[in-house]
Design a protein around this motif. Structure first.
Motif, PDB file in Angstrom:
ATOM      1  N   GLY A 275      -9.672   1.012   8.301  1.00 23.98           N
ATOM      2  CA  GLY A 275     -10.577   2.030   8.800  1.00 23.98           C
ATOM      3  C   GLY A 275      -9.981   2.903   9.887  1.00 23.98           C
ATOM      4  N   LYS A 276      -8.691   3.249   9.762  1.00 27.41           N
ATOM      5  CA  LYS A 276      -8.058   4.075  10.791  1.00 27.41           C
ATOM      6  C   LYS A 276      -6.802   4.729  10.228  1.00 27.41           C
ATOM      7  CE  LYS A 276      -4.935   0.678  12.851  1.00 27.41           C
ATOM      8  NZ  LYS A 276      -4.423   0.139  14.135  1.00 27.41           N
ATOM      9  N   VAL A 277      -6.234   5.647  11.032  1.00 21.74           N
ATOM     10  CA  VAL A 277      -4.933   6.226  10.713  1.00 21.74           C
ATOM     11  C   VAL A 277      -3.871   5.195  11.070  1.00 21.74           C
ATOM     12  CG1 VAL A 277      -3.280   8.047  11.244  1.00 21.74           C
ATOM     13  CG2 VAL A 277      -5.713   8.585  11.104  1.00 21.74           C
ATOM     14  N   PRO A 278      -3.090   4.726  10.114  1.00 27.18           N
ATOM     15  CA  PRO A 278      -2.081   3.707  10.417  1.00 27.18           C
ATOM     16  C   PRO A 278      -0.788   4.356  10.896  1.00 27.18           C
ATOM     17  CG  PRO A 278      -2.065   4.141   8.081  1.00 27.18           C
ATOM     18  CD  PRO A 278      -3.131   5.045   8.671  1.00 27.18           C
ATOM     19  N   THR A 279       0.033   3.578  11.566  1.00 28.36           N
ATOM     20  CA  THR A 279       1.379   4.012  11.886  1.00 28.36           C
ATOM     21  C   THR A 279       2.306   3.587  10.755  1.00 28.36           C
ATOM     22  OG1 THR A 279       1.954   1.958  13.028  1.00 28.36           O
ATOM     23  CG2 THR A 279       0.906   3.695  14.341  1.00 28.36           C
ATOM     24  N   ALA A 280       3.536   4.108  10.760  1.00 31.84           N
ATOM     25  CA  ALA A 280       4.507   3.714   9.746  1.00 31.84           C
ATOM     26  C   ALA A 280       4.824   2.224   9.847  1.00 31.84           C
ATOM     27  CB  ALA A 280       5.775   4.546   9.894  1.00 31.84           C
ATOM     28  N   ARG A 281       4.811   1.687  11.072  1.00 29.45           N
ATOM     29  CA  ARG A 281       5.074   0.261  11.243  1.00 29.45           C
ATOM     30  C   ARG A 281       3.958  -0.578  10.614  1.00 29.45           C
ATOM     31  NH1 ARG A 281       8.217  -2.527  14.853  1.00 29.45           N
ATOM     32  NH2 ARG A 281       8.655  -0.604  15.986  1.00 29.45           N
ATOM     33  N   GLU A 282       2.713  -0.131  10.759  1.00 25.22           N
ATOM     34  CA  GLU A 282       1.584  -0.876  10.195  1.00 25.22           C
ATOM     35  C   GLU A 282       1.525  -0.746   8.673  1.00 25.22           C
ATOM     36  OE1 GLU A 282      -1.824  -0.602  13.648  1.00 25.22           O
ATOM     37  OE2 GLU A 282      -1.395   1.191  12.460  1.00 25.22           O
ATOM     38  N   CYS A 283       1.809   0.464   8.181  1.00 33.09           N
ATOM     39  CA  CYS A 283       1.664   0.743   6.750  1.00 33.09           C
ATOM     40  C   CYS A 283       2.966   0.372   6.043  1.00 33.09           C
ATOM     41  CB  CYS A 283       1.318   2.207   6.526  1.00 33.09           C
ATOM     42  SG  CYS A 283       0.916   2.591   4.811  1.00 33.09           S
ATOM     43  N   SER A 284       3.130  -0.900   5.775  1.00 38.11           N
ATOM     44  CA  SER A 284       4.357  -1.403   5.168  1.00 38.11           C
ATOM     45  C   SER A 284       4.009  -2.519   4.192  1.00 38.11           C
ATOM     46  CB  SER A 284       5.310  -1.926   6.247  1.00 38.11           C
ATOM     47  OG  SER A 284       4.760  -3.064   6.881  1.00 38.11           O
ATOM     48  N   GLY A 285       5.029  -2.944   3.466  1.00 37.93           N
ATOM     49  CA  GLY A 285       4.811  -4.024   2.509  1.00 37.93           C
ATOM     50  C   GLY A 285       4.463  -5.342   3.155  1.00 37.93           C
ATOM     51  N   SER A 286       4.758  -5.493   4.461  1.00 36.20           N
ATOM     52  CA  SER A 286       4.446  -6.735   5.162  1.00 36.20           C
ATOM     53  C   SER A 286       3.031  -6.762   5.722  1.00 36.20           C
ATOM     54  CB  SER A 286       5.445  -6.952   6.302  1.00 36.20           C
ATOM     55  OG  SER A 286       5.362  -5.896   7.246  1.00 36.20           O
ATOM     56  N   CYS A 287       2.300  -5.663   5.579  1.00 38.16           N
ATOM     57  CA  CYS A 287       0.914  -5.618   6.065  1.00 38.16           C
ATOM     58  C   CYS A 287       0.071  -6.635   5.295  1.00 38.16           C
ATOM     59  CB  CYS A 287       0.340  -4.217   5.887  1.00 38.16           C
ATOM     60  SG  CYS A 287      -1.426  -4.101   6.238  1.00 38.16           S
ATOM     61  N   PRO A 288      -0.735  -7.462   5.984  1.00 35.83           N
ATOM     62  CA  PRO A 288      -1.550  -8.460   5.275  1.00 35.83           C
ATOM     63  C   PRO A 288      -2.584  -7.833   4.351  1.00 35.83           C
ATOM     64  CG  PRO A 288      -2.125  -8.374   7.616  1.00 35.83           C
ATOM     65  CD  PRO A 288      -0.877  -7.577   7.459  1.00 35.83           C
ATOM     66  N   GLU A 289      -2.918  -6.554   4.582  1.00 31.30           N
ATOM     67  CA  GLU A 289      -3.885  -5.873   3.722  1.00 31.30           C
ATOM     68  C   GLU A 289      -3.223  -5.132   2.564  1.00 31.30           C
ATOM     69  OE1 GLU A 289      -7.003  -6.305   4.132  1.00 31.30           O
ATOM     70  OE2 GLU A 289      -6.970  -7.274   6.102  1.00 31.30           O
ATOM     71  N   PHE A 290      -1.891  -5.153   2.516  1.00 33.33           N
ATOM     72  CA  PHE A 290      -1.199  -4.406   1.465  1.00 33.33           C
ATOM     73  C   PHE A 290      -1.590  -4.919   0.087  1.00 33.33           C
ATOM     74  CE2 PHE A 290       2.573  -3.949  -1.361  1.00 33.33           C
ATOM     75  CZ  PHE A 290       2.512  -2.570  -1.504  1.00 33.33           C
ATOM     76  N   SER A 291      -2.013  -3.991  -0.766  1.00 32.09           N
ATOM     77  CA  SER A 291      -2.437  -4.334  -2.124  1.00 32.09           C
ATOM     78  C   SER A 291      -1.844  -3.293  -3.065  1.00 32.09           C
ATOM     79  CB  SER A 291      -3.961  -4.337  -2.228  1.00 32.09           C
ATOM     80  OG  SER A 291      -4.388  -4.620  -3.547  1.00 32.09           O
ATOM     81  N   PRO A 292      -0.756  -3.610  -3.744  1.00 33.40           N
ATOM     82  CA  PRO A 292      -0.088  -2.611  -4.591  1.00 33.40           C
ATOM     83  C   PRO A 292      -0.963  -2.150  -5.737  1.00 33.40           C
ATOM     84  CG  PRO A 292       0.819  -4.795  -4.989  1.00 33.40           C
ATOM     85  CD  PRO A 292      -0.087  -4.922  -3.793  1.00 33.40           C
ATOM     86  N   GLU A 293      -0.758  -0.921  -6.123  1.00 32.45           N
ATOM     87  CA  GLU A 293      -1.482  -0.395  -7.275  1.00 32.45           C
ATOM     88  C   GLU A 293      -1.186  -1.258  -8.506  1.00 32.45           C
ATOM     89  OE1 GLU A 293      -1.089   4.344  -6.117  1.00 32.45           O
ATOM     90  OE2 GLU A 293       0.235   3.431  -7.596  1.00 32.45           O
ATOM     91  N   PRO A 294      -2.159  -1.482  -9.335  1.00 35.23           N
ATOM     92  CA  PRO A 294      -1.892  -2.262 -10.564  1.00 35.23           C
ATOM     93  C   PRO A 294      -0.983  -1.498 -11.509  1.00 35.23           C
ATOM     94  CG  PRO A 294      -4.132  -1.394 -10.565  1.00 35.23           C
ATOM     95  CD  PRO A 294      -3.573  -1.124  -9.201  1.00 35.23           C
ATOM     96  N   PRO A 295      -0.236  -2.190 -12.354  1.00 35.38           N
ATOM     97  CA  PRO A 295       0.704  -1.527 -13.275  1.00 35.38           C
ATOM     98  C   PRO A 295       0.053  -0.451 -14.134  1.00 35.38           C
ATOM     99  CG  PRO A 295       1.063  -3.896 -13.274  1.00 35.38           C
ATOM    100  CD  PRO A 295      -0.182  -3.656 -12.476  1.00 35.38           C
ATOM    101  N   GLN A 296      -1.225  -0.655 -14.495  1.00 36.14           N
ATOM    102  CA  GLN A 296      -1.886   0.336 -15.348  1.00 36.14           C
ATOM    103  C   GLN A 296      -1.972   1.693 -14.648  1.00 36.14           C
ATOM    104  OE1 GLN A 296      -2.860  -2.708 -14.525  1.00 36.14           O
ATOM    105  NE2 GLN A 296      -4.358  -3.564 -15.986  1.00 36.14           N
ATOM    106  N   TRP A 297      -2.133   1.690 -13.314  1.00 38.69           N
ATOM    107  CA  TRP A 297      -2.183   2.946 -12.575  1.00 38.69           C
ATOM    108  C   TRP A 297      -0.818   3.620 -12.562  1.00 38.69           C
ATOM    109  CZ3 TRP A 297      -5.320   2.072  -7.408  1.00 38.69           C
ATOM    110  CH2 TRP A 297      -6.615   1.623  -7.727  1.00 38.69           C
ATOM    111  N   ARG A 298       0.226   2.812 -12.376  1.00 36.71           N
ATOM    112  CA  ARG A 298       1.565   3.363 -12.158  1.00 36.71           C
ATOM    113  C   ARG A 298       2.179   3.958 -13.415  1.00 36.71           C
ATOM    114  NH1 ARG A 298       4.521  -0.924  -8.081  1.00 36.71           N
ATOM    115  NH2 ARG A 298       2.760  -1.181  -6.649  1.00 36.71           N
ATOM    116  N   THR A 299       1.654   3.651 -14.581  1.00 36.09           N
ATOM    117  CA  THR A 299       2.238   4.136 -15.835  1.00 36.09           C
ATOM    118  C   THR A 299       1.379   5.216 -16.481  1.00 36.09           C
ATOM    119  OG1 THR A 299       1.173   2.297 -17.022  1.00 36.09           O
ATOM    120  CG2 THR A 299       3.441   1.982 -16.288  1.00 36.09           C
ATOM    121  N   ARG A 300       0.510   5.829 -15.711  1.00 33.24           N
ATOM    122  CA  ARG A 300      -0.327   6.887 -16.268  1.00 33.24           C
ATOM    123  C   ARG A 300       0.497   8.151 -16.528  1.00 33.24           C
ATOM    124  NH1 ARG A 300      -5.519   6.465 -12.175  1.00 33.24           N
ATOM    125  NH2 ARG A 300      -6.478   4.601 -13.103  1.00 33.24           N
TER     126      ARG A 300
END
Length: 331
Positions: A275-300
């Protein structure tokens, strides 16, 4: 509403500069970038004021930045064929690195090259233009408490002493008081102060000049030394290639929580999970909230256009290109 993070504030200052530069002297064609500088000093926001006609010729060299090694080749390439070691000034480092840069420059179609026996000859395709008129450095600090002011004062002192930029500014959030606190801090008098108010969203009227900067460029009949001029051009080239919307390169727009939200006439990244503007440090693959797009989205799309994350990247690149077009047309 102004984003919580200083990073979000920085993005709004960059967008304001695109819309309303110069804040005290009227419209000037300019490119805006962020987090650029030298090994000794990094600026939050960098404004490159430019000559539109010369900038149009610069764009003929492509959309990518020309790095320092390539600049040495492109600027020195002769109008007629010549052995590269005869044509170019001595670089101050081994010629084998220049030879590599010659191959890279030719590979990017920046120059022409040919082989004459064991010698590599080069020729320019077009003259590299003198497109940079002025460079302006802006430090961003929305909440200017005393400790922050002390640090910024030292940084601005450095900018003024080195005069690498033609102007130095401090951008800070207005408090609405009769005398802005920034004017009461011990800032260098040569630095300008920009009082911003993004509470109602961002537009060209969202800032006022609380203190006008001094001109740090050389006086009449004087010039900067060639090494400094080359360094300024390298900064301008990086600004040209990078812009300020390149945060998608260091963040994770492929996360399903990553969004772009509008702040008046600006788009800023937003994390729906936090619920906020993240920093580059927060917005990373190590973020506990990170949820990658499902493969179906990425192959559109066809051949493969990707999901929302790729769409965000394309949108930001198109906006960077639009601002280049606009700077080229400004008279």
């Amino acid at each position: 509403m102004t984003p919580d993070a200083e990073f979000g504030y920085e993005l709004l200052v960059c967008r304001y500069a695109e819309l309303a530069w110069h804040p005290s002297e009227g419209s000037r064609p300019a490119l805006v970038s962020r987090q650029l500088g030298t090994k000794d000093r990094r600026w939050d926001t960098v404004v490159i004021e430019l000559d539109p006609e010369a900038f149009e010729r610069r764009r003929e060299f492509g959309d990518r930045a020309i790095d320092s090694d390539l600049l040495h080749v492109v600027r020195g390439a002769p109008a007629e064929w010549a052995f590269y070691r005869d044509a170019l000034p001595h670089p101050g480092y081994p010629w084998r690195y220049v030879r590599q840069a010659v191959h890279r420059a030719a590979g990017r179609d920046l120059i022409e090259k040919r082989r004459d026996g064991n010698r590599i000859e080069i020729r320019r395709k077009r003259p590299y233009p003198d497109w940079v008129e002025r460079i302006v450095a802006v430090e961003n600090k929305p909440d200017l408490d005393r400790s922050a002011a002390d640090r910024l004062s030292d940084q601005l002192d450095h900018d003024i002493e080195t005069a690498l930029a033609d102007e130095a500014w401090l951008a800070t959030e207005t408090t609405g008081e009769r005398v802005e606190p920034a004017l009461l801090r011990e800032m260098p008098v040569e630095a300008g102060i920009l009082a911003t108010d993004f509470s109602g969203g961002l537009d060209a009227d969202a800032a006022d000049v609380a203190w006008h900067p001094s001109d740090l460029s050389p006086g009449e009949g004087q010039r900067r030394d060639p090494e400094t001029e080359t360094l300024r051009l390298e900064i301008a080239e990086r600004a040209y290639g990078k812009g300020w919307r390149s945060y998608h390169d260091t963040m994770r727009p492929d996360c399903r929580h990553f969004e772009l939200r509008r702040e008046g006439r600006a788009l800023v990244p937003y994390c729906a999970a936090k619920g906020k503007v993240p920093t580059a440090r927060e917005c990373s693959g190590s973020c506990p909230e990170f949820s990658p797009e499902p493969p179906q989205w990425r192959t559109r799309g066809w051949p493969i256009e990707g999901g929302p994350g790729k769409g965000i990247e394309r949108l930001l690149r198109r906006r960077r290109e639009r601002e280049r077009d606009r700077a080229e047309r400004v008279e």
